[in-house]
Design an enzyme around this catalytic site. Structure first.
Site: not given
Lengths: 290, 290
Positions: B15-16, B47-48, B78-80, B157, B189-191
């Site tokens: 992931d980023s 990365y987004g 990472c989705n992006t 974050e 998005c993983t967040h």
């Protein structure tokens, strides 16, 4: 590019992204005849959440890229990069290198009447303690209250400059600062001047806000004038921009920072920055500092 | 590391930054006997906001690093990165490579009753149109409404998961989505799963939220089971983490995502990722895909 003499060379300026444009804008306003080359490291922005080691590596690469273009002065517009890498960069290059911490710190010392100064910045800037150290080096009696505001940069990048989200975020970040009886607050990140209106609303009119971008530009004017390095009138002026990623996004967000239309933008790969740093290191090993 | 057979090898996941830990957590919950190696590219997160070209470069480097460690399956958490680089990564490596878009898209198609699906994600994910394309490939009659929410990642974050700032931000981002009559919303998005409570509050109980992390973990379980690649009981299980910067920050923020205590974290330089990618490219040129 070839220049007849050092004074005709452009000023080099780098930042992690668009934030340093607040500094560039002030330089253009004060020194319209100067040529400038701006590098925004948009492929690796933001620097404020990274380790000192990583910020130093990135800053050296940015510096080597600009120095190689032929500049008379290198400005580190990013507070984070200034806070953790200024001395290393100064030792690495022969030309004068200026950061943004010292001018902001000096202005705060001059502005405070009660000897209590607040500083806000990114996590890395605040963790470095650079502002507190620099302020106390000038006047050891000054009390410095520091606070990181990690969401301010993404809020500015999103263009949310004075809505209720940014105001609530500012109220959260600055709650303790408001109780700490400071009379001067340093905006220790190049993005923060864009939030001046909200920060002023939260902190009240009695607290003086120090804009590090303006202080930096005053400082550059002084240095170029005193060292006889101002551009000669017959040299044509240019404004060139480099980014490591997303030139369109840089232009679009940059417009919020600048009067300049940001026309001449070139994308360079991060790997070319790294190559430049290796070449530079090799030149250094061979005894020839750039 | 040497393994007797492919089944005993760990699952590799990148992931980023910390976001992919939401996927890893679900994999650990469903497949506790599996060993995992997680790589978070914390020196270049997020990365987004980057271009497809840059995200592809970073993703290939991350993939090459993990593949070289000896893994049986590569997951792009990472989705992006999944949105812009999945096919390129699939073509680059011999082992199976899974992204997070397809499982989320499939789950959304199954969940919707009125044929109207919303997708939220980073700027790069939404701009890629990957979710909309994948959903319409499954059922061309479904109407997809997409919206980027750039501040959600920095809010997570910062650990602001359900205060009034994040709620106000969510109300701004989702205002049009609420009027669009969707009955299903993909958290692309993983967040975002960490903001479920707030998103549910804003969107109302009638909208089904699709958590791409859970869908991904179900998908991994299915693939490993059907291909006979589940870890054999006699092989010891390990959980290893690599980051490109700030291991302490990774651990601290990662705890918000994970039950695992994130003990075994190693910092690797970005340059070693790049070297690995070059070695890999050379091996590829010599005819030997990893």
């Amino acid at each position: 590019m070839k220049f007849k003499n050092m004074a005709d060379m452009p000023i080099g300026i780098f930042d992690s992204g668009v934030g340093g444009l607040t500094v560039l804008k002030e330089i253009h306003a004060r020194l319209p005849a100067e040529s400038t080359i701006y590098l925004g490291d948009t492929a690796r922005v933001p620097y404020g959440i990274r380790s000192a080691e990583t910020v130093i590596k990135y800053s050296l690469e940015n510096g080597a890229f600009l120095v190689e273009k032929g500049i008379k002065l290198l400005i580190i517009a990013c507070n984070t990069a200034s806070a953790v890498s200024l001395n290393i960069i100064r030792n690495a290059f022969k030309i004068p290198v200026l950061g943004v911490i010292e001018p902001g710190a000096k202005a705060a010392v001059l502005a405070t009447k009660n000897g209590r100064v607040g500083v806000i910045g990114t996590e890395a800037t605040i963790q470095s303690g650079a502002y507190g150290r620099t302020i106390r080096d000038i006047d050891k009696h000054i009390v410095v209250v520091e606070r990181s505001c990690p969401l301010f940069v993404p809020l500015v990048e999103e263009g949310w400059l004075d809505n209720e989200v940014v105001e609530l975020a500012a109220r959260r970040y600055l709650a303790e600062m408001r109780l700490s009886n400071i009379d001067t607050l340093v905006l220790g990140c190049t993005h923060y001047p864009l939030l001046k209106k909200v920060i002023k609303k939260v902190m009240g009119d009695d607290v003086v806000l120090i804009d590090s971008a303006i202080e930096k530009a005053k400082n550059v004017t002084k240095i170029l004038t005193s060292s006889g390095l101002l551009n000669t009138p017959e040299t044509p002026t240019f404004r060139k921009y480099y980014v490591t990623d997303c030139p369109e996004r840089f232009q679009q967000i940059g417009k919020r920072f600048m009067v300049d239309s940001l026309e001449d933008i070139t994308k360079i790969g991060v790997s070319s920055l790294e190559e430049k740093a290796i070449e530079f290191k090799n030149a250094q090993c061979a005894g020839g500092l750039i």
